[in-house]
Design a protein around this motif. Sequence first.
Motif, PDB file in Angstrom:
ATOM      1  N   UNK A 167       5.097   1.944  -4.420  1.00 56.81           N
ATOM      2  CA  UNK A 167       5.121   2.203  -2.990  1.00 56.81           C
ATOM      3  C   UNK A 167       3.822   2.453  -2.321  1.00 56.81           C
ATOM      4  N   UNK A 168       3.058   3.214  -3.199  1.00 58.07           N
ATOM      5  CA  UNK A 168       1.828   3.751  -2.268  1.00 58.07           C
ATOM      6  C   UNK A 168       0.927   2.369  -2.367  1.00 58.07           C
ATOM      7  N   UNK A 169       0.940   1.788  -3.382  1.00 56.54           N
ATOM      8  CA  UNK A 169       0.030   0.518  -3.391  1.00 56.54           C
ATOM      9  C   UNK A 169       0.377  -0.319  -2.349  1.00 56.54           C
ATOM     10  N   UNK A 170       1.627  -0.548  -2.196  1.00 58.43           N
ATOM     11  CA  UNK A 170       2.363  -1.514  -1.108  1.00 58.43           C
ATOM     12  C   UNK A 170       1.876  -1.070   0.267  1.00 58.43           C
ATOM     13  N   UNK A 171       1.952   0.479   0.248  1.00 59.32           N
ATOM     14  CA  UNK A 171       1.481   0.666   1.566  1.00 59.32           C
ATOM     15  C   UNK A 171      -0.238   0.632   1.889  1.00 59.32           C
ATOM     16  N   UNK A 172      -0.928   0.967   0.939  1.00 55.91           N
ATOM     17  CA  UNK A 172      -2.088   0.547   1.115  1.00 55.91           C
ATOM     18  C   UNK A 172      -2.561  -0.909   1.470  1.00 55.91           C
ATOM     19  N   UNK A 173      -1.841  -1.700   0.715  1.00 55.94           N
ATOM     20  CA  UNK A 173      -2.123  -3.232   0.937  1.00 55.94           C
ATOM     21  C   UNK A 173      -1.828  -3.528   2.339  1.00 55.94           C
ATOM     22  N   UNK A 292      -1.230  13.053 -14.786  1.00 59.98           N
ATOM     23  CA  UNK A 292      -0.349  11.907 -13.946  1.00 59.98           C
ATOM     24  C   UNK A 292      -0.952  11.573 -12.610  1.00 59.98           C
ATOM     25  N   UNK A 293      -2.209  11.934 -12.515  1.00 59.52           N
ATOM     26  CA  UNK A 293      -3.165  11.481 -11.336  1.00 59.52           C
ATOM     27  C   UNK A 293      -3.557  10.187 -11.509  1.00 59.52           C
ATOM     28  N   UNK A 294      -3.397   9.157 -10.329  1.00 62.80           N
ATOM     29  CA  UNK A 294      -3.721   7.853 -10.389  1.00 62.80           C
ATOM     30  C   UNK A 294      -4.905   7.751  -9.458  1.00 62.80           C
ATOM     31  N   UNK A 295      -5.094   8.582  -8.537  1.00 61.16           N
ATOM     32  CA  UNK A 295      -6.337   8.147  -7.589  1.00 61.16           C
ATOM     33  C   UNK A 295      -5.992   7.517  -6.565  1.00 61.16           C
ATOM     34  N   UNK A 296      -4.935   7.483  -5.936  1.00 58.67           N
ATOM     35  CA  UNK A 296      -4.504   6.843  -4.685  1.00 58.67           C
ATOM     36  C   UNK A 296      -4.184   7.633  -3.493  1.00 58.67           C
ATOM     37  N   UNK A 297      -3.562   8.658  -4.002  1.00 54.72           N
ATOM     38  CA  UNK A 297      -2.805   9.483  -2.884  1.00 54.72           C
ATOM     39  C   UNK A 297      -3.698   9.748  -1.619  1.00 54.72           C
ATOM     40  N   UNK A 298      -5.124  10.353  -2.077  1.00 54.54           N
ATOM     41  CA  UNK A 298      -6.096  10.668  -1.006  1.00 54.54           C
ATOM     42  C   UNK A 298      -6.611   9.315  -0.328  1.00 54.54           C
ATOM     43  N   UNK A 299      -6.530   8.122  -1.164  1.00 57.32           N
ATOM     44  CA  UNK A 299      -7.202   7.260  -0.512  1.00 57.32           C
ATOM     45  C   UNK A 299      -6.233   6.612   0.550  1.00 57.32           C
TER      46      UNK A 299
END
Length: 332
Positions: A167-173, A292-299
Amino acid sequence: MLRNREILLFAAFCLGVGAVGTVLGFVLSPAAGVLALLLWAVLCTGYGVFTAWRYRQLADLSAYLSGVYGGGRALDIRDNTEGELSLLKNDLYKITVTLQEQADQLAKDKSYLADALGDISHQLKTPLTSALVMTDLLSDPVLPADRRAEFLDRLTGQLERIRWLVGTLLKISRLDAGAVTLQKAPVELSGLIDKALEPLRIPMELHGVDCRVTCPADARWVGDEAWTAQALQNILKNCVEQMPDGGVLTVTAGADALNCRITVEDTGGGIDPADLPHLFERFYRGRSAGPDSVGIGLALAQAVVTGQGGRITAENHGPGARFTLTLPNAVV
């Protein structure tokens, strides 16, 4: 040069005019005929030399373009003298530099895409593998009820992690592709903060995190509430995950005629100075990041804030970290 039809026609024209002029000169007097012949020869020679020089210049430009086309770097061929060739050189230089910059950017984008796909596949591999293991274990008919409940809980957690990541990756894209239109509407800051905190209240209660919010009841801001709440939630989530049990999370907000400012402070020990310049980069995992951190929340948070003309800063403060969101009031 001699294969150029225009040059051949002009040479034939000069030959005809010269011949007529020479004949007329000899009709008048031998001296006039010789003078006309010499003048005609000088003009033809000068024209030939000038044309050959222009062709050499064009050949150099052709070699320059061939080199650039073959993968070479654009050389500075700009010419500040007046003339058609100078203008052509300057225009070709601008075009080749622009195309080279675009090619370099495409190469960077291609490399970034490859790295991003690698990061995404790596982040998905771990929870997917864990989910498959849990599924195999749950298929055992003699599995005790308590273990079955434990495995189901773990499986749910891994699926939730995959859902959040996708979901986060889709939002960023969507933000990158310009497919999102950020709204411009009046927003109550207290409601915005409550909306961002709502999914985190249970985790904070389980870990004994004391959340303190300071926000004037009449504080207003004009912008996109839903996306900004998502950005703020990611920052709050990051702070909660970095704090030990019994930490304190402080949220302070205020607004004026120009912008609003939301400050989030935690007591999680702060940010490693080496991580500060890279904190908002995609897929960057700091030294203190959890498993569990993937490093995209702050991005994602930065993409939402900068998309509205704002900025996010991070710094160490007291016993923990401080994040500051500054968002300008949009013009409705």
